[in-house]
Design a protein around this motif. Structure first.
Motif, PDB file in Angstrom:
ATOM      1  N   GLY A 119       0.805  -1.219   0.000  1.00 32.09           N
ATOM      2  CA  GLY A 119       0.000   0.000   0.000  1.00 32.09           C
ATOM      3  C   GLY A 119       0.831   1.259   0.000  1.00 32.09           C
ATOM      4  O   GLY A 119       0.409   2.292   0.537  1.00 32.09           O
ATOM      5  N   GLY A 120       2.044   1.195  -0.584  1.00 30.77           N
ATOM      6  CA  GLY A 120       2.892   2.382  -0.666  1.00 30.77           C
ATOM      7  C   GLY A 120       3.667   2.684   0.602  1.00 30.77           C
ATOM      8  O   GLY A 120       4.373   3.695   0.665  1.00 30.77           O
ATOM      9  N   GLN A 121       3.576   1.823   1.613  1.00 27.03           N
ATOM     10  CA  GLN A 121       4.277   2.057   2.876  1.00 27.03           C
ATOM     11  C   GLN A 121       5.209   0.899   3.201  1.00 27.03           C
ATOM     12  O   GLN A 121       4.961  -0.241   2.808  1.00 27.03           O
ATOM     13  CB  GLN A 121       3.279   2.238   4.020  1.00 27.03           C
ATOM     14  N   VAL A 122       6.271   1.208   3.936  1.00 24.33           N
ATOM     15  CA  VAL A 122       7.183   0.167   4.396  1.00 24.33           C
ATOM     16  C   VAL A 122       6.520  -0.557   5.561  1.00 24.33           C
ATOM     17  O   VAL A 122       6.149   0.057   6.563  1.00 24.33           O
ATOM     18  CB  VAL A 122       8.534   0.763   4.846  1.00 24.33           C
ATOM     19  N   ALA A 151       3.103  -7.651   0.416  1.00 24.49           N
ATOM     20  CA  ALA A 151       1.708  -7.730  -0.028  1.00 24.49           C
ATOM     21  C   ALA A 151       1.041  -9.000   0.480  1.00 24.49           C
ATOM     22  O   ALA A 151      -0.145  -8.996   0.840  1.00 24.49           O
ATOM     23  CB  ALA A 151       1.639  -7.665  -1.552  1.00 24.49           C
ATOM     24  N   SER A 152       1.801 -10.095   0.551  1.00 29.21           N
ATOM     25  CA  SER A 152       1.231 -11.361   1.002  1.00 29.21           C
ATOM     26  C   SER A 152       0.956 -11.360   2.499  1.00 29.21           C
ATOM     27  O   SER A 152      -0.038 -11.911   2.966  1.00 29.21           O
ATOM     28  CB  SER A 152       2.180 -12.512   0.665  1.00 29.21           C
ATOM     29  N   LEU A 153       1.845 -10.737   3.266  1.00 30.40           N
ATOM     30  CA  LEU A 153       1.656 -10.689   4.715  1.00 30.40           C
ATOM     31  C   LEU A 153       0.517  -9.764   5.113  1.00 30.40           C
ATOM     32  O   LEU A 153      -0.203 -10.020   6.074  1.00 30.40           O
ATOM     33  CB  LEU A 153       2.945 -10.217   5.397  1.00 30.40           C
ATOM     34  N   LEU A 154       0.353  -8.685   4.373  1.00 25.44           N
ATOM     35  CA  LEU A 154      -0.675  -7.704   4.702  1.00 25.44           C
ATOM     36  C   LEU A 154      -1.629  -7.559   3.534  1.00 25.44           C
ATOM     37  O   LEU A 154      -1.880  -6.454   3.050  1.00 25.44           O
ATOM     38  CB  LEU A 154      -0.029  -6.352   5.040  1.00 25.44           C
ATOM     39  N   GLY A 155      -2.145  -8.691   3.052  1.00 24.63           N
ATOM     40  CA  GLY A 155      -3.068  -8.683   1.921  1.00 24.63           C
ATOM     41  C   GLY A 155      -4.307  -7.870   2.216  1.00 24.63           C
ATOM     42  O   GLY A 155      -4.769  -7.788   3.349  1.00 24.63           O
ATOM     43  N   ASP A 156      -4.857  -7.264   1.171  1.00 25.68           N
ATOM     44  CA  ASP A 156      -5.994  -6.374   1.362  1.00 25.68           C
ATOM     45  C   ASP A 156      -7.317  -7.050   1.038  1.00 25.68           C
ATOM     46  O   ASP A 156      -8.307  -6.382   0.795  1.00 25.68           O
ATOM     47  CB  ASP A 156      -5.830  -5.123   0.489  1.00 25.68           C
ATOM     48  N   THR A 157      -7.358  -8.381   1.028  1.00 32.03           N
ATOM     49  CA  THR A 157      -8.596  -9.059   0.650  1.00 32.03           C
ATOM     50  C   THR A 157      -9.722  -8.805   1.649  1.00 32.03           C
ATOM     51  O   THR A 157     -10.890  -8.865   1.291  1.00 32.03           O
ATOM     52  CB  THR A 157      -8.361 -10.580   0.537  1.00 32.03           C
ATOM     53  N   GLU A 158      -9.383  -8.510   2.910  1.00 29.65           N
ATOM     54  CA  GLU A 158     -10.428  -8.261   3.890  1.00 29.65           C
ATOM     55  C   GLU A 158     -11.185  -6.975   3.597  1.00 29.65           C
ATOM     56  O   GLU A 158     -12.301  -6.774   4.081  1.00 29.65           O
ATOM     57  CB  GLU A 158      -9.817  -8.176   5.300  1.00 29.65           C
TER      58      GLU A 158
END
Length: 219
Positions: A119-122, A151-158
């Motif tokens: 999401g554009g952040q570290v 992206a995999s650790l903090l996926g945005d599917t929720e």
């Protein structure tokens, strides 16, 4: 190494183990994909909070050591949003205590600390410990893999609405059948493919459902 090849190596490694925690499996998959000898994932859990997982072995204490000292390649990479490459046998001015304590681990070890973004952040740092030719890992491969992990650790599917989730999970079902992996892994494969193609999850899901895109461990 091209993107499909890198993603294929990551998928193969993830498919070997469907039992242990996701972060640990992802960490070891990165180590396998780039032929490193050890690695760690450090993720920002909240203000002043970091969570780290490391592959077992001689390097596993180095991530907690950096957290305790508040210095080292990982804090530097996270603060500067830039990859840091260092040799454990050398004393580094930016983190003199860590480099001195880490030195005995081996003077022929190269440590790569690469920021992971989502999401554009570290959101954390991927660390890889390499004892052979460091030139074998390109900066592009390292950055790409680190962002895939973020992206995999903090996926945005929720955050998706119900109809979007339905498309995504139907596609994940097909990936599960093709690769013989779990739901979490299948979603990660879809997210990684979307990231590599600079497209949306919906677009990748549609390609999978329409059989324009298939996955196979033999390819």
């Amino acid at each position: 190494m091209d993107v499909p090849q890198l993603l294929g190596l990551l998928a193969r490694s993830l498919a070997k183990d469907t039992v242990r925690p996701w972060a640990m499996r992802l960490c070891e998959a990165c180590v396998d994909a780039l032929g490193a000898q050890g690695g760690a994932l450090t993720v920002v859990g909240g203000p002043g909070e970091r969570v780290a997982v490391s592959t077992p072995g001689v390097f596993e204490d180095l991530e907690p050591l950096q957290e305790v000292l508040g210095e080292g390649p990982v804090p530097q990479a996270m603060a500067e949003d830039q990859p840091v490459v260092t040799h454990l046998g050398a004393v580094v001015d930016e983190y003199p205590v860590f480099s001195q304590l880490a030195g005995p681990v081996g003077d022929k070890v190269t440590l790569y600390a690469v920021p992971m973004r989502a999401g554009g952040q570290v959101v954390g740092v991927l660390s890889l410990y390499v004892t052979d030719d460091p030139q074998a890992r390109s900066a592009q491969d390292l950055r790409f893999l680190a962002d895939i992990v973020g992206a995999s650790l903090l996926g945005d599917t929720e955050l998706l609405d119900g109809s979007e989730r339905a498309w995504l999970h139907r596609a994940a079902g097909m990936v599960i059948a093709q690769l013989g992996i779990g739901v979490e892994d299948a979603l990660a494969v879809i997210r990684a493919n979307a990231f590599s193609r600079s497209t949306s999850l919906r677009s990748v899901a549609e390609d999978v459902l329409e059989r324009r895109l298939t996955f196979s461990l033999d390819e």
